[in-house]
Enzyme design. Structure first.
Site: not given
Length: 474
Positions: A153, A352
């Protein structure tokens, strides 16, 4: 001789004229501005074999990236939770988006505070981001090393894994839970150490019930992890081994991780893996997210294997964790959309890896949707689940012509999306435009992972830039 020159001139002119005509025909037919795709490519078979990315095997310091619910994943056995339906994926994705917007706006509503206080006994903070966390890599932890599957992430800094003994609760994971007492290289971090004292400044909770540092992280979707901040040996590849990596040894964990053992933090903060391995990789890493769950991609540390065709855009300062970028325009087909420059500059943008569907400011999304619908007017429309409002029923069709979509970033970088970055398939009769509208004018735009698939996405910390290149998994 003169006749021969005339003949050559006639042939050359005819050849040049043919080239111009061929190009004109392509433009007139729309071939240049459309993807022609097979309907079967939208509905991959559940029994399809795994197709491995050659780049991960041939590049040093590279890990295979797999979709956690696909046939390439070790988490697809009966021990892990069953794969979520699309409504659940989209619900978790929206929870992540809400968390990002809340964190970046630094404002929490009363409802947010109540939700946080009910989800865990940690003191309420802004909330970090998890969402669907749908891409995983395998990392060796400890001595002897234990291979564990971690969701990676770019919107998180702390790397953590579940640890024995679980003091309150651990969710079900595929591999055996890591036992620190079985590792000769494990060591708890002291409460007085600078890294422990820095936890609160990095959005984490810090507690010192004894001499050891105890961390807490609560995520925007209600997930959380609590445990000991520790140091451990991390083995990324056979030649890339790091001693003393700070990580979270979670003894109380809850959330939607679908069998993964924890999280690999790739953000910009001091606790992230790129920051902790900067002496070797210089805060440079890249990845390619696979085109579908039946394929693998790669996560590569360092500058090895970077494509010569990478085009960069500067990183802007969104927060200490997120990678901010400047989107300056969008094109549909061969036409640039009319979007005032203030639309993106007011809302700001980030890239992201954990958000699935790209979120856009209302004015930008309206322009994209309108242009897309105009070029898709020959196809049957249908309704779809939130957040989608532009969906089609391709039942009975063998091929479709889908308009190409490109994003322009600051610095002149233009990124053309793969066809699977334009559409999101919900089921056999519902395929939607893979973008969503931000609910607020000031909410940050998010360039999500559905739009990043098949590209090589490069994060260059020292250069302060993010790069894109096509065909990144090959």
């Amino acid at each position: 001789m003169k006749n021969m020159l005339n003949i050559i001139t006639i042939i050359l002119c005819a050849w040049l004229s043919w080239g111009r005509t061929d190009g004109a025909q392509k433009r007139e037919s729309g071939e240049v501005s459309f993807h022609k795709i097979q309907a079967s490519s939208l509905f991959p078979s559940s029994s399809a074999p795994c197709v491995f990315s050659p780049r991960a095997s041939n590049t040093k310091s590279s890990l295979q990236v797999v979709h956690r619910h696909g046939p390439c994943s070790s988490l697809s056995s009966k021990k892990a939770k069953t794969s979520p339906d699309h409504e659940e994926i989209l619900r978790l994705d929206q929870a992540r988006v809400n968390s990002i917007h809340s964190k970046l706006s630094k404002k929490l509503t009363a409802r947010d505070r109540v939700s946080q206080s009910q989800s865990t006994d940690l003191q309420a903070r802004d909330g970090l981001t998890i969402g669907s966390a749908n891409y995983i890599v395998t990392v060796g932890i400890g001595t002897p090393k234990r291979d564990l599957s971690l969701a990676f992430d770019t919107g998180s800094d702390l790397t953590w894994t579940q640890c024995q003994p679980c003091l309150k609760k651990c969710y079900q994971q595929e591999e055996p839970v890591f036992n620190p007492s079985s590792s000769s290289s494990y060591a708890n971090v002291s409460c007085t150490s600078p890294v422990c004292e820095s936890l609160t400044s990095q959005g984490l909770n810090r507690q010192c019930p004894a001499s050891n540092c105890f961390y807490g992280a609560r995520y925007g979707d209600g997930s959380f992890t609590q445990g000991f901040l520790a140091k451990e040996k991390f083995t990324l590849t056979s030649s890339d081994v790091f001693d003393g990596v700070n990580f979270g040894c979670g003894v109380n964990n809850q959330g939607y991780f679908s069998g993964a053992a924890g999280l690999l933090g790739l953000g910009r903060g001091e606790l992230s893996l790129p920051s902790q391995t900067a002496s070797k990789y210089n805060k440079v890493f890249s990845y390619c997210l696979p085109s579908s769950p039946e394929h693998t991609g790669h996560l590569t540390f360092g500058s090895a294997g970077l494509s010569n065709s990478v085009k960069y855009t500067p990183i802007t300062t969104a927060t200490p964790t997120f990678y901010g970028v400047d989107i300056v325009g969008i094109s549909v087909g061969d036409k640039a959309l009319v979007i005032p420059s203030t639309v993106f500059s007011t809302s700001r943008s980030i890239i992201d890896s954990g958000t699935v569907i790209t979120r856009l400011p209302p004015q930008a999304y309206d322009a994209l949707r309108t242009a897309f619908k105009e070029k898709m007017s020959n196809y049957k429309t249908t309704s779809g689940p939130p957040p989608f409002d532009t969906c089609y029923d391709f039942t009975g069709l063998e091929t479709m012509n889908i308009p190409k979509v490109s994003f322009s970033f600051k610095g002149g970088t233009v990124v053309e999306l793969d066809s699977r970055g334009v559409l999101y398939t919900v089921n056999m009769s519902t395929t939607c435009l893979a973008f969503a509208n931000n609910t607020g004018l000031g909410n940050v735009a998010i360039f999500g992972n559905a739009q990043q698939r098949t590209m090589q996405v490069v994060y260059d910390g020292p250069g302060g830039r993010v790069g894109f290149a096509p065909n990144g998994c090959m």
